[in-house]
Design an enzyme around this catalytic site. Structure first.
Site, PDB file in Angstrom:
ATOM      1  N   SER A 369      -7.937  -5.779   4.750  1.00 22.69           N
ATOM      2  CA  SER A 369      -7.623  -6.823   5.712  1.00 22.69           C
ATOM      3  C   SER A 369      -6.177  -7.274   5.559  1.00 22.69           C
ATOM      4  CB  SER A 369      -8.600  -7.977   5.489  1.00 22.69           C
ATOM      5  OG  SER A 369      -8.063  -9.163   5.971  1.00 22.69           O
ATOM      6  N   LYS A 370      -5.732  -7.359   4.309  1.00 26.52           N
ATOM      7  CA  LYS A 370      -4.335  -7.755   4.103  1.00 26.52           C
ATOM      8  C   LYS A 370      -3.395  -6.682   4.644  1.00 26.52           C
ATOM      9  CE  LYS A 370      -4.931 -10.791   0.080  1.00 26.52           C
ATOM     10  NZ  LYS A 370      -6.404 -10.832   0.013  1.00 26.52           N
ATOM     11  N   ILE A 371      -3.777  -5.449   4.454  1.00 26.36           N
ATOM     12  CA  ILE A 371      -2.936  -4.362   4.954  1.00 26.36           C
ATOM     13  C   ILE A 371      -2.887  -4.429   6.474  1.00 26.36           C
ATOM     14  CG2 ILE A 371      -2.814  -1.853   5.248  1.00 26.36           C
ATOM     15  CD1 ILE A 371      -3.852  -1.606   2.353  1.00 26.36           C
TER      16      ILE A 371
END
Ligand SMILES: O=c1ccn([C@H]2C[C@H](O)[C@@H](COP(=O)(O)OP(=O)(O)OP(=O)(O)O)O2)c(=O)[nH]1
Ligand SMILES: [Mg+2]
Length: 646
Positions: A369-371
């Site tokens: 999700s951060k990516i």
DNA sequence: GCACAGACTAG
DNA sequence: CTAGTC
DNA sequence: GTGC
């Protein structure tokens, strides 16, 4: 449910695999005995695109029932085999890579017939030894038929196999970020021949000191096939194909064998050097010479390096943030991010979104999700937020002091310290331990790596001093030097002594320590052995430098231990650290415990206090690295192939 | 919910 | 025992 | 944080 499966239900690969493992765990899946796929981590590419065909299900079932671990998503870092009936192009597409040539060499690419081949070889049974924990040692049983992965009838993508054979060593393109980076062609202990340790460009030659055996030229195929069953010739199977249920297939490609839990297994990685910083001159001249490396490396990996460098950079920040905080959760998060970083660095294709990232082993929901956030917005708010606090930078600065870790650094930050000057002034009343004093005093030197040539030069001054104490001593330079790295963070020396003449090296450390100080090689001590005087086993840590004007301080570690432990000690001290952890992790899974003294069976630990051994266990191997690899079922790997860290 | 490597020295 | 390091 |  088994029956429904065939008849009515249309299974997707994921569903079917889940169902299989569920049944297996519930003990409902027949597990006929010779588990000849044990140790294999397979990514099977179904023939049926969306819905599995019967043959696909049969193969999945056979793989699982005979011990293989299936990969739901292709993960090159742990896969040992890829089974595919599809063409190279289709396979590459479905694996999410550009070309089958991007498949790491340690992974065997085979076709369905290969499965039938093993069934026909071992379907009926084999002799297997018994493990310490009483179970049959199927893990290390030899299944030479697995080596027939290059049989044209069993292999997939013959072009890949051919390619591999042609390439002396095809290291996966490892990505390196630093500036002077470049790949070294020779993984062998490349040693710089000339002078200036100026770094950038040393021409390397081959292994210098008596050290290691030369890398076998036929490398890559070695890497691939040579494995845990040294000495066992690949047997051709008695019956050409088919198995219990007859399943012959043509296709092929694949193979590999070290299914290592996670990171073990062959990871070809022939070193490539990154010249990082050494940049300071200080004359050093090397005396090394080594035959030209056989490995002219340069592997054909299409994807040269970091296609995902920007993502890696973000993850490095997350890693830094968490490793800066002295809380346990953070430490494990940092551990996880490191793993993601390693795996993404090996990912051959550009990650386009979070979903793709999620497919990579080690990358979970949160990280994916951060990516995704980064890919869509250009930044990760969490990072911006955390970095704005300032503690990360301060902790990073302070932990650069040898002897100062995240706890101390964080405390200092809390006390208001922000600079090294604050530390020197003893702001906030902070006191430094002797070792930290030294660490602060030589802050710059200690944080630099030295040219390989300098490590060698220092070692070549130390060795004779040791041998003068006792000519029978075995004195070797280990760590990154033994792995062939072009620059070394420190000098790691291993000393032991044959016992065949009834004498020992007791007291040698004390004499050597004195001798090295006298020779002005050792300059400061950081940690002394608890018993230098008479123990056969001890560790010294300190700083040293070439006894010439302007030389920099270098970190040095000297490890001494009994002759019987030399194999395990060699293994330990050669590293790298990630490789060691992977090896020890696997040993643990197998019921063993591995440390610098040996491989032990039957070690029992206090469940509450992990480090405490309730039962010390029995040593099962320790004299040679080979036996340890073998028992653990890890394909033999030369020192320079044991690189797992980035 | 648990493991994630295992050991040595300093204090 | 904790912290730091290999 | 991740995988099992
Ligand atoms: O946490 C660690 C650190 C090190 N080692 C082993 C492997 C390593 O190769 C060896 C020497 O340690 P060192 O810190 O010197 O690492 P290196 O591999 O020699 O790299 P560098 O060039 O930074 O010294 O000790 C471990 O097992 N675990
Ligand atoms: Mg080292």
């Amino acid at each position: 449910m088994p029956k429904d499966r065939k008849v009515a239900k249309k299974w997707t690969a994921d569903e079917y695999i889940d169902d299989l493992f569920q049944k297996k765990d519930a003990g409902k899946l027949p597990m006929p005995n010779p588990p000849f796929f044990l140790g294999m981590e397979v990514f099977y590419l179904p023939i049926g695109q969306d819905v599995l065909r019967d043959i696909d299900m049969k193969r999945y079932e056979r793989l699982v029932s005979r011990g293989a671990v299936l990969q739901r998503r292709y993960d090159p870092t742990t896969a040992t085999h890829i089974v595919s009936e599809n063409g190279a192009k289709v396979t590459a597409t479905r694996l999410g890579i550009n070309s089958v040539l991007d498949i790491p060499e340690h992974i065997r690419t085979v076709n369905g017939a290969f499965l039938g081949h093993l069934v026909s070889c071992y379907g009926s049974g084999t002799h297997v030894r018994t493990l310490p924990n009483g179970r049959k040692d199927y893990e290390n049983a030899h299944w030479p038929g697995r080596e027939d992965f290059d049989d044209p009838k069993l292999a997939a993508f013959t072009e890949r196999i051919k390619k591999i054979e042609e390439i002396p060593v095809a290291p996966p393109p490892q990505v390196r970020r630093r500036h002077g980076e470049r790949r070294l062609s020779s993984p062998q202990p490349p040693a710089r021949s000339d002078t200036e340790d100026e770094d950038e460009d040393p021409r390397f030659k081959r292994n210098p000191t008596k050290s290691r055996q030369l890398p076998t030229p036929s490398q890559s195929s070695d890497i691939i096939s040579r494995s845990s069953s040294p000495g066992l010739p690949p047997t051709s199977s008695p019956t050409p194909y088919d198995d219990e249920k007859a399943d012959s297939d043509p296709l092929a490609e694949f193979y590999s064998k070290a299914r290592e839990e996670a990171e073990l297994g062959l990871n070809d990685e022939s070193e490539f050097v990154d010249y990082t910083n050494h940049g300071h001159k200080r004359g050093v001249r090397t005396i090394t010479h080594t035959p030209p490396s056989v490995w002219s490396v340069d592997n054909p990996r299409p994807t040269a390096s970091c296609l995902n460098q920007d993502i890696i950079d973000e993850l490095e920040r997350l890693h830094l943030i968490h490793s800066s905080r002295p809380f346990e959760e953070d430490a494990w998060r940092a551990f996880s991010y490191k793993k993601c970083i390693r795996n993404i660095k090996n990912h051959p294709i550009r990650i386009k979104n979070g979903n793709e990232a999620r497919q990579i082993y080690g990358v979970g929901e949160k990280t994916a999700s951060k990516i995704n956030e980064f890919l869509t917005t250009g930044k990760i708010s969490r990072i911006t937020h955390e970095l704005s606090k300032g503690d990360v930078a301060a902790v990073k600065l302070f932990t650069g002091i040898y002897g100062v870790g995240s706890h101390t650094a964080y405390n200092w930050y809390t006390l208001g310290l922000r600079t090294l000057e604050d530390v020197r002034r003893g702001k906030g009343g902070v006191k430094l331990s002797p070792c930290q004093e030294t660490g602060l005093k030589f802050y710059d030197d200690i944080n630099l790596r030295m040219p390989r040539a300098e490590a060698e030069e220092i070692f070549l001054m130390i060795k004779p001093i040791a041998l003068a104490i006792d000519p029978k001593l075995s004195v070797d330079i280990m760590g990154s030097f033994r792995r062939g790295k072009a620059d070394c963070g420190d000098i790691d020396i291993l000393i032991t002594r044959p016992i065949h003449d009834g004498k020992t090296h007791a007291g040698v450390m004390a004499r050597l320590w004195a001798g090295l100080h006298k020779a002005r090689i050792l300059t400061e001590d950081l940690a002394l052995p608890s018993n230098m005087e008479d123990s056969l086993e001890c560790t010294y840590r300190g700083l040293c430098s070439l006894p010439v004007p302007d030389s920099r301080r270098r970190r040095i570690d000297i490890l001494m231990l009994p002759w019987q432990y030399r194999g395990a000690a060699l293994l330990y001290y050669t590293g790298d650290d990630i490789f060691n952890r992977a090896m020890r992790f696997k040993a643990g899974k197998m019921g063993y415990s591995l440390n610098q003294r040996g491989l032990y069976a039957g070690v029992v630990r206090n469940p509450n206090k992990r480090t405490e051994k309730t039962n010390q266990g029995n040593i099962v191997a320790s004299e040679t690295e080979e036996e340890i690899f073998k028992i653990l079922g890890v394909p033999w790997q030369e020192p320079w192939q044991r690189v797992r860290g980035a």
